[in-house]
Design a protein around this motif. Structure first.
Motif, PDB file in Angstrom:
ATOM      1  N   GLU A   1       0.772  -1.489   0.226  1.00  0.00           N
ATOM      2  CA  GLU A   1      -0.093  -0.140   0.017  1.00  0.00           C
ATOM      3  C   GLU A   1       0.792   1.373   0.100  1.00  0.00           C
ATOM      4  OE1 GLU A   1      -3.800   1.754   3.222  1.00  0.00           O
ATOM      5  OE2 GLU A   1      -2.097   0.054   3.572  1.00  0.00           O
ATOM      6  N   ALA A   2       2.341   0.871   0.334  1.00  0.00           N
ATOM      7  CA  ALA A   2       3.170   2.372   0.112  1.00  0.00           C
ATOM      8  C   ALA A   2       3.830   2.619  -0.582  1.00  0.00           C
ATOM      9  CB  ALA A   2       3.513   2.537   1.725  1.00  0.00           C
ATOM     10  N   THR A   3       3.249   1.849  -1.228  1.00  0.00           N
ATOM     11  CA  THR A   3       4.110   1.771  -2.839  1.00  0.00           C
ATOM     12  C   THR A   3       4.249   3.770  -3.807  1.00  0.00           C
ATOM     13  OG1 THR A   3       4.163  -0.534  -3.943  1.00  0.00           O
ATOM     14  CG2 THR A   3       3.583   0.785  -5.391  1.00  0.00           C
ATOM     15  N   SER A   4       5.174   3.806  -3.801  1.00  0.00           N
ATOM     16  CA  SER A   4       5.696   5.516  -4.258  1.00  0.00           C
ATOM     17  C   SER A   4       4.487   5.517  -5.560  1.00  0.00           C
ATOM     18  CB  SER A   4       6.404   5.773  -4.096  1.00  0.00           C
ATOM     19  OG  SER A   4       7.681   4.956  -4.977  1.00  0.00           O
ATOM     20  N   VAL A   5       3.711   6.284  -5.540  1.00  0.00           N
ATOM     21  CA  VAL A   5       3.257   7.042  -7.341  1.00  0.00           C
ATOM     22  C   VAL A   5       4.910   7.007  -7.816  1.00  0.00           C
ATOM     23  CG1 VAL A   5       1.960   8.667  -8.640  1.00  0.00           C
ATOM     24  CG2 VAL A   5       1.494   8.464  -6.206  1.00  0.00           C
ATOM     25  N   GLY A   6       4.199   6.570  -9.778  1.00  0.00           N
ATOM     26  CA  GLY A   6       5.240   6.793 -10.489  1.00  0.00           C
ATOM     27  C   GLY A   6       6.331   5.443 -10.410  1.00  0.00           C
ATOM     28  N   ARG A   7       6.336   4.328  -9.613  1.00  0.00           N
ATOM     29  CA  ARG A   7       7.723   2.921  -9.402  1.00  0.00           C
ATOM     30  C   ARG A   7       6.421   2.234 -10.831  1.00  0.00           C
ATOM     31  NH1 ARG A   7       8.035  -1.301  -4.847  1.00  0.00           N
ATOM     32  NH2 ARG A   7       8.914  -2.281  -5.451  1.00  0.00           N
TER      33      ARG A   7
ATOM     34  N   ASN B   1      -2.150   6.921  -5.358  1.00  0.00           N
ATOM     35  CA  ASN B   1      -1.566   6.043  -4.366  1.00  0.00           C
ATOM     36  C   ASN B   1      -2.585   4.928  -3.503  1.00  0.00           C
ATOM     37  OD1 ASN B   1       0.888   7.830  -3.208  1.00  0.00           O
ATOM     38  ND2 ASN B   1      -0.968   8.872  -1.993  1.00  0.00           N
ATOM     39  N   LEU B   2      -2.057   4.097  -3.275  1.00  0.00           N
ATOM     40  CA  LEU B   2      -3.314   3.540  -3.079  1.00  0.00           C
ATOM     41  C   LEU B   2      -4.082   3.657  -1.148  1.00  0.00           C
ATOM     42  CD1 LEU B   2      -1.204   0.887  -3.860  1.00  0.00           C
ATOM     43  CD2 LEU B   2      -3.406   0.882  -6.168  1.00  0.00           C
ATOM     44  N   ASP B   3      -5.415   2.382  -1.365  1.00  0.00           N
ATOM     45  CA  ASP B   3      -5.299   2.398  -0.277  1.00  0.00           C
ATOM     46  C   ASP B   3      -6.065   0.851  -0.333  1.00  0.00           C
ATOM     47  OD1 ASP B   3      -7.499   2.814   2.013  1.00  0.00           O
ATOM     48  OD2 ASP B   3      -8.073   5.071   0.923  1.00  0.00           O
ATOM     49  N   TYR B   4      -5.904   0.514  -0.051  1.00  0.00           N
ATOM     50  CA  TYR B   4      -6.579  -0.511   0.524  1.00  0.00           C
ATOM     51  C   TYR B   4      -6.907  -1.216   1.575  1.00  0.00           C
ATOM     52  CZ  TYR B   4      -1.997  -3.292  -2.058  1.00  0.00           C
ATOM     53  OH  TYR B   4      -1.646  -3.470  -3.296  1.00  0.00           O
ATOM     54  N   GLU B   5      -8.014  -0.327   2.452  1.00  0.00           N
ATOM     55  CA  GLU B   5      -9.252  -0.465   3.288  1.00  0.00           C
ATOM     56  C   GLU B   5     -10.268  -0.534   2.095  1.00  0.00           C
ATOM     57  OE1 GLU B   5      -6.636   1.302   4.419  1.00  0.00           O
ATOM     58  OE2 GLU B   5      -6.152  -0.054   5.962  1.00  0.00           O
ATOM     59  N   ASN B   6     -10.039   0.427   1.591  1.00  0.00           N
ATOM     60  CA  ASN B   6     -11.282   0.078  -0.069  1.00  0.00           C
ATOM     61  C   ASN B   6     -11.172  -0.342  -0.693  1.00  0.00           C
ATOM     62  OD1 ASN B   6     -12.475   3.225   1.253  1.00  0.00           O
ATOM     63  ND2 ASN B   6     -10.494   4.265   0.428  1.00  0.00           N
TER      64      ASN B   6
ATOM     65  N   PRO C   1      -5.769  -9.868 -19.430  1.00  0.00           N
ATOM     66  CA  PRO C   1      -6.392  -9.793 -17.604  1.00  0.00           C
ATOM     67  C   PRO C   1      -5.239  -9.391 -16.598  1.00  0.00           C
ATOM     68  CG  PRO C   1      -6.030 -11.912 -18.325  1.00  0.00           C
ATOM     69  CD  PRO C   1      -6.657 -11.581 -19.201  1.00  0.00           C
ATOM     70  N   ALA C   2      -4.607  -8.412 -15.574  1.00  0.00           N
ATOM     71  CA  ALA C   2      -3.838  -8.447 -15.052  1.00  0.00           C
ATOM     72  C   ALA C   2      -3.903  -7.741 -13.929  1.00  0.00           C
ATOM     73  CB  ALA C   2      -3.166  -6.930 -15.798  1.00  0.00           C
ATOM     74  N   VAL C   3      -3.907  -8.456 -13.032  1.00  0.00           N
ATOM     75  CA  VAL C   3      -4.466  -8.387 -10.832  1.00  0.00           C
ATOM     76  C   VAL C   3      -3.472  -8.198 -10.729  1.00  0.00           C
ATOM     77  CG1 VAL C   3      -5.028  -9.210  -9.586  1.00  0.00           C
ATOM     78  CG2 VAL C   3      -5.886 -10.362 -11.533  1.00  0.00           C
ATOM     79  N   VAL C   4      -3.830  -6.758  -9.553  1.00  0.00           N
ATOM     80  CA  VAL C   4      -2.941  -5.855  -8.650  1.00  0.00           C
ATOM     81  C   VAL C   4      -3.022  -6.055  -7.281  1.00  0.00           C
ATOM     82  CG1 VAL C   4      -1.573  -3.880  -8.159  1.00  0.00           C
ATOM     83  CG2 VAL C   4      -2.522  -4.166 -10.552  1.00  0.00           C
ATOM     84  N   THR C   5      -2.857  -6.922  -7.110  1.00  0.00           N
ATOM     85  CA  THR C   5      -3.094  -6.693  -5.072  1.00  0.00           C
ATOM     86  C   THR C   5      -1.664  -6.768  -4.079  1.00  0.00           C
ATOM     87  OG1 THR C   5      -1.860  -8.985  -4.820  1.00  0.00           O
ATOM     88  CG2 THR C   5      -4.093  -9.229  -5.533  1.00  0.00           C
TER      89      THR C   5
END
Length: 199
Positions: free
Chosen positions: A116-122, A167-172, A195-199
């Motif tokens: 969830e803390a992955t930086s934007v642009g990565r 930014n990701l928000d895994y709570e949502n 398909p591509a899955v991002v978790t």
């Protein structure tokens, strides 16, 4: 002498490509029986000549990716005259590419797990597809199908690299199911989806 013609790889067998004329004065003025024949080509060759008319026909299906230019010789002679000399001509048939191959993804499914803390642009992953067509028919562009106005992910259309855009928000949301598409630049363009899955 020589003859040259360009035809599409989708030209069906049985299509007339060109007609060879007797170029020798003696043969051209002959009242006898003129016969045309191929030189040193086997029965499995892609083209055939009508021995009477001199018309060259497509004999087998063509494939630009296998062969782009055919070069062969035809002989013509007056068969009504014993030991009449042969005249020869060179035939050059160029095959043009058709957009007849769909892009294919490799692998067939993409999965990536990120924090969830992955930086934007990565950079998250790189999708890759191949296309057996040549020239612009095989040039590929990638995009995300049905992406929202404020996308969480961005896909570089040329490289196929998937980036994090927000930014990701895994709570949502804890799982993102994407559909990656690739299109070639043929006319009309051919498209494949994956398909591509991002978790």
């Amino acid at each position: 002498s020589s003859y040259e013609e360009t035809i599409s790889e989708s030209t069906p067998p049985g299509t007339a490509v060109l007609r060879v004329h007797a170029v020798d004065a003696d043969l051209s003025n002959s009242n006898g029986e003129i016969a045309f024949s191929m030189i040193n080509e086997d029965q499995d060759f892609e083209f055939v000549v009508n021995s009477t008319s001199g018309i060259v026909f497509v004999r087998k299906s063509l494939d630009f990716e296998t062969m782009q230019v055919y070069r062969f010789q035809l002989a013509v002679r007056d068969v009504s005259i014993a030991d009449s000399r042969m005249d020869f001509t060179t035939i050059v048939i160029k095959v043009s590419d058709e957009n007849d191959n769909f892009p294919v993804f490799d692998p067939s499914l993409y999965n990536v797990s990120i924090s969830e803390a992955t930086s934007v642009g990565r950079e998250l992953l790189r999708v890759q597809a191949t296309d057996e067509d040549s020239t612009s028919n095989g040039a590929l562009n990638y995009f995300i199908t049905a992406e929202t106005e404020n996308p969480i992910f961005l896909l570089d259309e040329t490289s196929g690299i998937l980036f994090l855009a927000r930014n990701l928000d895994y709570e949502n949301v804890s799982r993102y199911n994407l559909t990656i598409s690739v299109t070639d630049q043929g006319t009309p363009p051919l498209i494949a989806k994956q398909p591509a899955v991002v978790t």
